[in-house]
Design a protein around this motif. Structure first.
Motif, PDB file in Angstrom:
ATOM      1  N   THR A  31       8.659  83.560 -72.401  1.00  0.00           N
ATOM      2  CA  THR A  31       9.146  82.754 -73.532  1.00  0.00           C
ATOM      3  C   THR A  31       8.158  81.625 -73.841  1.00  0.00           C
ATOM      4  O   THR A  31       7.851  81.348 -75.003  1.00  0.00           O
ATOM      5  CB  THR A  31      10.540  82.170 -73.208  1.00  0.00           C
ATOM      6  OG1 THR A  31      11.399  83.253 -72.878  1.00  0.00           O
ATOM      7  CG2 THR A  31      11.115  81.394 -74.377  1.00  0.00           C
ATOM      8  N   VAL A  32       7.669  80.986 -72.794  1.00  0.00           N
ATOM      9  CA  VAL A  32       6.701  79.895 -72.992  1.00  0.00           C
ATOM     10  C   VAL A  32       5.459  80.449 -73.690  1.00  0.00           C
ATOM     11  O   VAL A  32       4.919  79.830 -74.615  1.00  0.00           O
ATOM     12  CB  VAL A  32       6.331  79.244 -71.633  1.00  0.00           C
ATOM     13  CG1 VAL A  32       5.257  78.187 -71.825  1.00  0.00           C
ATOM     14  CG2 VAL A  32       7.563  78.631 -70.985  1.00  0.00           C
ATOM     15  N   GLU A  33       5.039  81.645 -73.292  1.00  0.00           N
ATOM     16  CA  GLU A  33       3.854  82.256 -73.896  1.00  0.00           C
ATOM     17  C   GLU A  33       4.095  82.547 -75.383  1.00  0.00           C
ATOM     18  O   GLU A  33       3.229  82.297 -76.218  1.00  0.00           O
ATOM     19  CB  GLU A  33       3.528  83.547 -73.146  1.00  0.00           C
ATOM     20  CG  GLU A  33       2.098  83.977 -73.340  1.00  0.00           C
ATOM     21  CD  GLU A  33       1.825  85.280 -72.612  1.00  0.00           C
ATOM     22  OE1 GLU A  33       2.041  85.329 -71.391  1.00  0.00           O
ATOM     23  OE2 GLU A  33       1.421  86.240 -73.295  1.00  0.00           O
ATOM     24  N   GLN A  90       1.258  73.602 -71.407  1.00  0.00           N
ATOM     25  CA  GLN A  90      -0.203  73.408 -71.379  1.00  0.00           C
ATOM     26  C   GLN A  90      -0.891  74.642 -70.807  1.00  0.00           C
ATOM     27  O   GLN A  90      -1.877  75.144 -71.353  1.00  0.00           O
ATOM     28  CB  GLN A  90      -0.550  72.185 -70.527  1.00  0.00           C
ATOM     29  CG  GLN A  90      -2.054  72.021 -70.333  1.00  0.00           C
ATOM     30  CD  GLN A  90      -2.434  70.762 -69.580  1.00  0.00           C
ATOM     31  OE1 GLN A  90      -1.864  70.468 -68.529  1.00  0.00           O
ATOM     32  NE2 GLN A  90      -3.373  70.020 -70.129  1.00  0.00           N
ATOM     33  N   ASN A  91      -0.356  75.131 -69.695  1.00  0.00           N
ATOM     34  CA  ASN A  91      -0.919  76.295 -69.023  1.00  0.00           C
ATOM     35  C   ASN A  91      -0.966  77.503 -69.978  1.00  0.00           C
ATOM     36  O   ASN A  91      -1.990  78.184 -70.089  1.00  0.00           O
ATOM     37  CB  ASN A  91      -0.040  76.591 -67.808  1.00  0.00           C
ATOM     38  CG  ASN A  91      -0.547  77.748 -67.005  1.00  0.00           C
ATOM     39  OD1 ASN A  91      -1.577  77.645 -66.366  1.00  0.00           O
ATOM     40  ND2 ASN A  91       0.150  78.862 -67.076  1.00  0.00           N
ATOM     41  N   MET A  96      -4.744  80.782 -73.671  1.00  0.00           N
ATOM     42  CA  MET A  96      -5.111  81.367 -74.962  1.00  0.00           C
ATOM     43  C   MET A  96      -6.348  80.697 -75.539  1.00  0.00           C
ATOM     44  O   MET A  96      -6.685  80.899 -76.703  1.00  0.00           O
ATOM     45  CB  MET A  96      -3.961  81.205 -75.950  1.00  0.00           C
ATOM     46  CG  MET A  96      -2.769  82.032 -75.575  1.00  0.00           C
ATOM     47  SD  MET A  96      -1.367  81.564 -76.591  1.00  0.00           S
ATOM     48  CE  MET A  96      -0.076  82.317 -75.624  1.00  0.00           C
ATOM     49  N   GLY A  97      -6.970  79.820 -74.763  1.00  0.00           N
ATOM     50  CA  GLY A  97      -8.204  79.187 -75.222  1.00  0.00           C
ATOM     51  C   GLY A  97      -7.970  77.983 -76.110  1.00  0.00           C
ATOM     52  O   GLY A  97      -8.888  77.525 -76.795  1.00  0.00           O
ATOM     53  N   VAL A  98      -6.743  77.444 -76.108  1.00  0.00           N
ATOM     54  CA  VAL A  98      -6.458  76.264 -76.925  1.00  0.00           C
ATOM     55  C   VAL A  98      -6.631  75.023 -76.050  1.00  0.00           C
ATOM     56  O   VAL A  98      -6.073  74.943 -74.960  1.00  0.00           O
ATOM     57  CB  VAL A  98      -5.002  76.288 -77.454  1.00  0.00           C
ATOM     58  CG1 VAL A  98      -4.702  75.036 -78.274  1.00  0.00           C
ATOM     59  CG2 VAL A  98      -4.769  77.541 -78.275  1.00  0.00           C
ATOM     60  N   GLU A  99      -7.418  74.068 -76.536  1.00  0.00           N
ATOM     61  CA  GLU A  99      -7.608  72.832 -75.771  1.00  0.00           C
ATOM     62  C   GLU A  99      -6.376  71.958 -75.887  1.00  0.00           C
ATOM     63  O   GLU A  99      -5.853  71.769 -77.003  1.00  0.00           O
ATOM     64  CB  GLU A  99      -8.812  72.070 -76.329  1.00  0.00           C
ATOM     65  CG  GLU A  99     -10.063  72.254 -75.502  1.00  0.00           C
ATOM     66  CD  GLU A  99     -11.030  71.099 -75.725  1.00  0.00           C
ATOM     67  OE1 GLU A  99     -10.994  70.116 -74.969  1.00  0.00           O
ATOM     68  OE2 GLU A  99     -11.801  71.203 -76.697  1.00  0.00           O
TER      69      GLU A  99
END
Ligand code: UDP
Length: 241
Positions: A31-33, A90-91, A96-99
């Motif tokens: 869900t977080v993903e 955050q994880n 996904m490569g997002v800062e």
């Protein structure tokens, strides 16, 4: 649907429960993903986004106080729960490569940054997603109020509240087939009718600072980016309605 205004910088409030999936407690990684994908899509479309995450999936101060905990201590435990959720979000985003940067209202030097308003603005300008944790840092508050406060501090165009349904309805759409979605609502109607959108203090803070609240479904793929563009399905609460 007619296009509404486009928002450029927004704060997205995620309740702890939105991270539970179908579970009754805790964090569901899938869900977080899924939520992280929505945030990434919106970020990639050029919107500046910051997040406030709740902690109700882990610990609520009020519920613990009802069972005999000291209220202030229980609230600190609730705020710590929001930090765990913030790290989970955050994880997922970083995978996904997002800062991202997590900033906590309760300083925790080895875990994340402390909340520093100007630094948070700078992160957003650089395209980073800032995740605000530990609510306001004060007991007797909620993360809804933290969301309204941070939205004002960050100069956001809107506070977005991602929920299970695609807006505010005249009745519970799951129980009443005649329930109708409001396209717009005024802050004063939300407060007078005690519509459970956000805490009353959060709604009043948004009203006084003229920050519209946008209620939409976080579980509909691509909807966050569409709502920010002014086309997705949502209820807009503002001073103008
Ligand atoms: N909390 C607090 N001060 C704040 C924000 C949160 O004391 O500024 C505590 C409070 O105990 C609350 C818990 O953190 O019950 C979790 O936050 P909240 O209930 O707002 O989470 P959500 O309902 O959004 O999951």
């Amino acid at each position: 649907m007619t296009a509404r205004r486009r928002f450029n910088r927004v704060l997205l409030k995620l309740s702890g429960e939105s991270l539970m999936g179908t579970g009754q407690y805790g964090i569901d990684p899938a869900t977080v993903e899924r939520i992280a994908v929505e945030v990434k899509l919106a970020r990639d479309a050029g919107f500046q986004i910051c997040l406030v995450v709740g902690g109700g999936n882990i610990f609520r101060g009020l519920a613990a106080a009802a069972k005999g905990f000291d209220r202030a201590s229980a609230d600190y435990m609730g705020m710590l729960a929001t930090v765990m959720n913030a790290l989970a979000v955050q994880n997922a985003l970083e995978h996904m490569g997002v800062e991202t940067r997590v900033q906590s209202a309760i300083p925790m030097a080895s875990v994340c940054e402390p909340y520093i308003r100007r630094r948070a603005v700078r992160h957003m300008e650089k395209g980073r997603i800032v995740i605000f944790a530990a609510g306001t840092g004060n007991p007797f508050f909620t993360t809804d109020t933290a969301a309204a406060l941070r939205a004002a501090e960050m100069g956001c165009d809107a506070l977005l509240k991602g929920t299970q349904v695609d807006g505010v309805y005249t009745a519970d759409p799951k129980k009443d087939p005649t329930a109708r979605r409001y396209e717009t609502l005024s802050f004063n109607k939300v407060l007078a009718d005690n519509l459970q959108v956000l805490d009353a203090s959060a709604v009043a803070l948004c009203r006084d600072n003229r920050i519209p609240i946008v209620v939409f479904s976080i579980h509909e793929h691509g909807n966050l980016a569409r709502v920010l563009e002014g086309t997705g399905t949502a209820t807009i609460i503002s001073n103008d309605a």
